[in-house]
Scaffold this active site. Sequence first.
Site, PDB file in Angstrom:
ATOM      1  N   CYS A  69      16.426   2.403   2.215  1.00  9.15           N
ATOM      2  CA  CYS A  69      15.539   1.520   2.913  1.00  9.15           C
ATOM      3  C   CYS A  69      16.287   0.886   4.282  1.00  9.15           C
ATOM      4  O   CYS A  69      15.675   0.820   5.365  1.00  9.15           O
ATOM      5  CB  CYS A  69      15.277   0.354   2.106  1.00  9.15           C
ATOM      6  SG  CYS A  69      16.726  -0.607   1.485  1.00  9.15           S
ATOM      7  N   HIS A 104      16.332  -5.361  -0.874  1.00 15.26           N
ATOM      8  CA  HIS A 104      15.241  -4.378  -0.163  1.00 15.26           C
ATOM      9  C   HIS A 104      14.810  -4.798   1.273  1.00 15.26           C
ATOM     10  O   HIS A 104      14.889  -5.834   1.304  1.00 15.26           O
ATOM     11  CB  HIS A 104      14.288  -4.113  -1.226  1.00 15.26           C
ATOM     12  CG  HIS A 104      13.173  -2.899  -0.656  1.00 15.26           C
ATOM     13  ND1 HIS A 104      13.944  -1.897  -0.259  1.00 15.26           N
ATOM     14  CD2 HIS A 104      11.890  -3.137  -0.577  1.00 15.26           C
ATOM     15  CE1 HIS A 104      12.587  -1.030  -0.053  1.00 15.26           C
ATOM     16  NE2 HIS A 104      11.550  -1.691  -0.136  1.00 15.26           N
ATOM     17  N   SER A 121      11.530   3.507  -0.061  1.00 21.11           N
ATOM     18  CA  SER A 121      11.842   2.895  -1.361  1.00 21.11           C
ATOM     19  C   SER A 121      11.470   3.992  -2.652  1.00 21.11           C
ATOM     20  O   SER A 121      10.964   5.037  -2.298  1.00 21.11           O
ATOM     21  CB  SER A 121      10.762   1.865  -1.702  1.00 21.11           C
ATOM     22  OG  SER A 121      11.077   1.324  -3.069  1.00 21.11           O
TER      23      SER A 121
END
Length: 243
Positions: A69, A104, A121
């Site tokens: 990410c 994330h 992702s």
Amino acid sequence: CVQPSVPPVPNYKLSMSIPEWLQAIQTYMKMLQYNHTGTQFFEIRKTRPLSGLMETAKEMTRESLPIKCLEAVILGIYLTNGQPSVERFPISFKTHFSGNYFHHVVLGIYCNGRYGSLGMSRRSDLMDKPLTYRTLSDLIFEFEDSYKKYLHSVKKVKIGLYVPHEPHSFQPIEWKQLVLNVSKMMRTEVRKELEKFARDMRMKILKPSSAHSPMKERSRGKSLSPRRRQASPQRRACKRDKS
């Protein structure tokens, strides 16, 4: 022995609409694939100047290795440079699932009065979002709803500032200008905070908060050392991205 094919780096064509161009960038990232190996191929220090991070992005296009990410955010910035109508800003999520915390990050996009995102992702609905959301809060709530499908509860959302389009800038990326403890807030409250922030961003009146980190736990440390100490968990940010 057949050489693995290297995906061609997308080139913007004048005939393309911005959503088509963003789609081409996302398709390219998907061709690089998500890095499931447990080894991070590119070191990304969040405190580095933009110019250094853009060199790393160039390296990503040359090496064509799988990415996570954080690398996707840097690559997304690199590939959208030179499109002044496209504003880019980082969006980070801290979530909780089964006793563990996960981190994330995606690249928020604002263009022509609409929000969307680019990213990578393990989960297809936790990366790119089409450029169709009328407000920043609509986009954030869409991610929150996607997380719920995987039984992740979103604890914190951090929004950074627009990243300059100047690839040789010595300015670092501002990763967390706004930090919201969303798990302790009502959605109406979250929406209000996000919309005020989005309005200020569009008016370009926000200044980087590097001098005074907005994180409560770092509020005393005005020196650079607390930020350096933060570097290692940030580098690991995507290792535990179960998203």
